[in-house]
Write an enzyme that holds these catalytic residues in place. Structure first.
Site, PDB file in Angstrom:
ATOM      1  N   GLU A 307       0.841  -1.210   0.000  1.00 46.19           N
ATOM      2  CA  GLU A 307       0.000   0.000   0.000  1.00 46.19           C
ATOM      3  C   GLU A 307       0.869   1.249   0.000  1.00 46.19           C
ATOM      4  O   GLU A 307       0.559   2.236   0.680  1.00 46.19           O
ATOM      5  CB  GLU A 307      -0.923   0.000   1.232  1.00 46.19           C
ATOM      6  CG  GLU A 307      -1.701  -1.312   1.406  1.00 46.19           C
ATOM      7  CD  GLU A 307      -2.699  -1.264   2.551  1.00 46.19           C
ATOM      8  OE1 GLU A 307      -3.872  -1.574   2.310  1.00 46.19           O
ATOM      9  OE2 GLU A 307      -2.334  -0.924   3.692  1.00 46.19           O
ATOM     10  N   CYS A 406     -10.997   0.930   7.037  1.00 48.04           N
ATOM     11  CA  CYS A 406     -10.570   2.275   7.419  1.00 48.04           C
ATOM     12  C   CYS A 406     -11.200   3.353   6.540  1.00 48.04           C
ATOM     13  O   CYS A 406     -11.402   4.490   6.976  1.00 48.04           O
ATOM     14  CB  CYS A 406      -9.054   2.372   7.334  1.00 48.04           C
ATOM     15  SG  CYS A 406      -8.353   1.603   5.864  1.00 48.04           S
TER      16      CYS A 406
END
Lengths: 640, 640
Positions: A307, A406
């Site tokens: 990521e 998230c």
């Protein structure tokens, strides 16, 4: 700033070129963002609460009280943070609308969190109880300090929108913050969190409490990072920005959310401590990150594996990660730098990121989300189930919830607090950074009350009309940001005089009268955009932009074409605006299939050029995948 | 095949168009591959043994005997397999050279493995002992069956090179295989391994023992896959090819090593069971995988995240994973299909993969390795420590060892057994697939002994001279593969007659006399290679190839140029061969730095074209990064 009432804004630096205006000063009354705020309130917030309960993540706090946590806890190690981000979103929303029913739901969740806090202030459902791993035993991946950070941000949001509220959240946060300072102070554990967030939160908590102890602790965490205190994980220490000291780094790198959250916290520390060289390091990291490691959408993070930011110029559209949360983090960082420096380039990136990353994540109905925001979808792939959390981050359509969820809460808290990113003030007057229909009120340090109203169809209309709604005998200045994309053709009209203006602030200082009007006219002609030649993955391609919006070619708009990869755009004709949609002239190509896709003959490798398709309508990128499964491209190969 | 002595080859199908010749029939006497076999024997094998001991992975077997395993075991869950792959490599090497000292080291390790085998045949140092997870408790990630598979392959290699040896390895393998059949048979655990390997190993074990029970078990494992018996992991069930039945899949997908190992095992099962539709499914998967998902090097796997194939046409050079082991697996698969079908396209891919993936992994000294084989290195990055295992798979230079160290042992066993991939026979005669200096001997089914010698400088020289070394009154046929890359200009000369030949087999059937010669002449002119237009990431680029070798531009060859990304190749002049090195005409460009890398003006985005650099020498891709840290590109942007 405005007397004794705190400004209802997430970031209130003690100094800086610009001072933020809060939710209480900026009202959004219509248009693109009002619609999103409305969907956020009506659909997204209840959707999140539903999933937080269903997934058991709020229930973990109840289990803690019951003593069943080690056996029955559900969710990943950072799931507590989603409750805190949801509380923050609710706090902003209550501050914005005063919704009484939401207030009662807010208080109910705060009570459940408070009940689980331990005697010394520690609160986390994953660590420290019998049968669980000890507290602080996994600083790399445990996210304990990260969770405290989001708790503090929720409490700060509440303190600035409902100062003195008796819900108990602020006391929970204060005790948790004190526990962090006691545990990780100069004589405590010489450690730091694998996921930055506590840094910016502690600085804001210092600002809201006036207690420098929290600032000192934040500065200590910043100093500790970059010396290899965290273990060398598979992705390398760069993953959590621990491979070199903050002051020595020259570009945003590693995990893109971590990188932005950290840099935001570092900017906060630098501003509070007047640490010019530290602030300069963050500026450099941002500038290089934006110039070499950012997608045209404003998205950041080109690697699925970790990521993370890739190396310079590694920006593959089809493997773009561009996590929604990295977009939120990028807005956080750019906003802090804007306040510190007053450079409108920061607001340019905020605008780009809000329109093309943050608003891309939620579906039109606000009940499903992109976690990653790819710039090229080649296949429909496995479509998400509307009733199941998605295991994986990437899908062809938005998913209702994720194992790592998230993004929905980050979108919700950003949209609910959005009016706090619109305008600022300095001693001379007001600066407008984002354009939307609404009002801006502000009391200058000398006590004068200023008020303007804004009428605009932005991002679609050309004009931003700002009307003065207050009378004052003394001059003050009004600054309007001319976006970087409006390099040619923007004009400012004041009192009948029109003059060309270029990117940066167009400022008018004068004695304003109620009813005076200033009109910013922006060149809303759709345009081709060419990438730097060092971005190998989009060589020979153009993007199409329209004002601040990035456009995309979506297969649902091209009946009869199997995949958008079979189109070539003719750049000899500029994009046109036809009945409110941007179109480009395309040509269809037919690829030649071979056993082996690499040929000695260039012609054999090239596709056969087929019929002209005339005009093909593009979709606003943020709005793609709202009409069923499709393939999509932002970067369009050009016809030769 | 050759009377009672087994053929010393890793794959001996019961039927198929072609029959393999083994190490006992094909001798490599010099050239490119002899040099690599020599380095493999002298440097790589001792290097591997050193690291296997140092890392404690062989020691785990001793700990098992001592009872200290649950406390002191070292290495990942699949570390046992490295010992087995090393044993396999040693077995082939002993078979090749008869090295007595190696034989004694081989036996010593076998004794340590044998001592750890449990009474019922189960052998694994990670599971099943007190304090460890139970046997077969983690089929997704535990790799227990995978480890047994490599144990069987080692035993098969030994049985075919030293039949009847009293070292005990074969008995260990048989007991382990029996344990698998008892545990996972029709009435046993209805499961399969997250990492295919047991399938191909069991088929070969059935072939070497003549016991169909192992074949039946392999077929059962193949049938079980693709129905979701494995858990849905973060990467999706496609990761281990469990998202759809083997027969229904149409392309190689998921984890690239798993995909190739599985397809190899499926091909083995299909051939043995005469299951035409199953074999056809594998053919289709291979054809589509090669046509759309394979790098120009033959490398496979374009995703770091899950070491997996991407979707069709997703082949980014700078994020190429192209794992060495996927290359080994691709050779395994293509070889099985070549034996089944006799189609020289399979041998084309084997050649490409051996020269450009398998031989790229080891350094010139044989003591460090690439795990991944990128096609574009932009930065020097973090250089590996020559005395420490590399945590991460990708580095700018080769690393001595890895936490996951599958590649070194896979390279070693492939190089040691390489002569088994050179030639085949059918009832009519011989087929030569790979060209190297050496000899090939074979006894036809009717008892006639054939022998040829090969002289060539391949892959650098144009000529492959095959001399008949046996006399026989009856005709037989000799087939030489004309590689797919030699589409223009190849000729075959027999007995003074020269004729053009095209890709495929050039076959000569006649009564051959000792001293007869057949000369294949290949067009060794370096050439530009153009990619299919659907591979977005290399649009506007060319590669340069020379015979079977892919070339690369490496920064150490261009003094004064900061990065290879600053060069553009002039395709109007073909690549040239100058003093043994291939050169291309390049132009230097200077990029313009902007705050934001996307511009409305195409010219502003393009680099400034600088001076002509004349000829720049390219490096053979397999040989890059042998002269210190460098940047490198295989795909070169063309000058406009």
């Amino acid at each position: 700033m405005s007397g004794t009432v705190p400004t209802a804004a997430p970031v209130l630096p003690i100094r800086g070129r610009l001072r933020p205006l809060g939710l209480d000063q900026v009202r959004i009354t219509g248009g693109f963002w009002a619609e999103r705020q409305s969907i956020n309130a009506a659909a997204t917030l209840p959707h999140i609460e539903h999933w937080l309960e269903r997934a058991g993540w709020i229930g973990n706090f109840d289990l803690a009280v019951q003593g069943d946590l080690s056996r029955d806890r559900r969710g990943r190690e950072f799931s507590d943070s989603e409750i805190y981000k949801f509380l923050e979103a609710m706090a902003w929303e209550i501050g914005r609308t005063g919704d009484a029913e939401l207030e009662s739901r807010f208080r109910a969740i705060v009570r459940r969190v408070a009940a689980a806090q331990q005697a010394d202030g520690y609160v986390n459902t994953r660590f420290g109880r019998p049968g669980q791993a000890p507290r602080w035993s996994d600083l790399e991946w445990g996210h304990e300090l990260y969770c405290v950070g989001h708790l503090l941000q929720a409490a700060v949001a509440r303190a600035r929108t409902r100062p003195g509220a008796d819900d108990g959240l602020f006391e929970v946060a204060r005790r948790a913050a004190d526990n962090v300072c006691e545990t990780f102070g100069p004589d405590g554990i010489d450690g730091l969190c694998g996921h930055p967030e506590i840094e910016t939160a502690l600085v804001e908590f210092a600002r809201v409490t006036g207690d420098d102890r929290y600032l000192t602790q934040a500065a200590l965490f910043v100093d500790r990072r970059g010396h290899g205190r965290l273990s060398d994980v598979e992705f390398g220490r760069e993953y959590f920005q621990d491979e070199r000291p903050v002051r020595e780094a020259t570009v945003l790198r590693g995990h893109a959310v971590r990188a932005n959250y950290l840099a935001a916290g570092v900017a906060d520390v630098a501003v509070e401590l007047k640490d010019a060289s530290l602030l300069d390091a963050v500026r450099t990291q941002w500038s290089n990150g934006v110039a070499r490691r950012t997608y045209v959408t404003g998205g950041q993070g080109s690697r699925h594996q970790d990521e993370a930011f890739g190396e310079d110029w590694v920006l593959p559209p089809d493997r773009a990660y561009s996590e929604t949360c990295a977009g939120v983090g990028s807005v956080m960082l750019a906003w802090r730098l804007l306040l510190a420096d007053g450079d409108p380039r920061y607001a340019d990136l905020i605008e780009r990121t809000l329109f093309n990353v943050v608003s891309t994540s939620p579906s039109a109905d606000g009940r499903s989300f992109f976690y990653t925001n790819t710039l090229h979808r080649r296949e429909l792939g496995t479509l998400p189930d509307a009733d199941r959390p998605s295991l994986r981050a990437a899908a062809s359509l938005r998913a209702p919830w994720f194992e790592v969820s998230c993004c929905p809460t980050n979108v919700a808290r950003t949209l609910a607090s959005l009016s706090a990113y619109v305008a600022t003030s300095d001693d001379e007057g007001l600066q407008l950074h984002q354009y939307l229909p609404g009002t801006v009120e502000h009391r200058l340090p000398d006590g004068r009350d200023l008020c303007v109203s804004i009428a605009t169809d932005y991002p679609h209309g050309e004009q931003v009309r700002v009307r003065i709604e207050s009378d004052d005998d003394r001059p003050w200045s009004l600054s309007l940001r001319v976006p970087g994309w409006a390099a040619q053709g923007a004009t400012l009209t004041v009192d009948g005089d029109t003059r060309p203006v270029g990117p940066g602030f167009a400022t008018e200082s004068r004695t304003w009268r109620r009813g005076d009007e200033i009109v910013l006219s922006l060149p809303m002609t759709p345009r081709f955009t060419y990438p730097d030649a060092r971005i190998d993955t989009v060589r020979g391609c153009v993007a199409v932009e329209h004002g601040p919006l990035v456009l995309a070619l979506e297969s649902v708009d091209v009946p009869g074409v199997e995949t958008v990869d079979e189109l070539r755009v003719d750049t000899s004709q500029p994009p046109r605006l036809v009945h409110g949609r941007v179109t480009v002239r395309c040509r269809r190509v037919h690829s030649r299939d071979h056993d082996w896709p690499y040929r000695a003959d260039a012609v054999e490798s090239a596709p056969v050029v087929g019929e002209d398709l005339d005009e093909v309508a593009l979709v606003e990128y943020h709005d793609w995948a709202n009409r069923g499964p499709s393939t999509m491209r932002v970067w369009l190969p050009t016809a030769r």
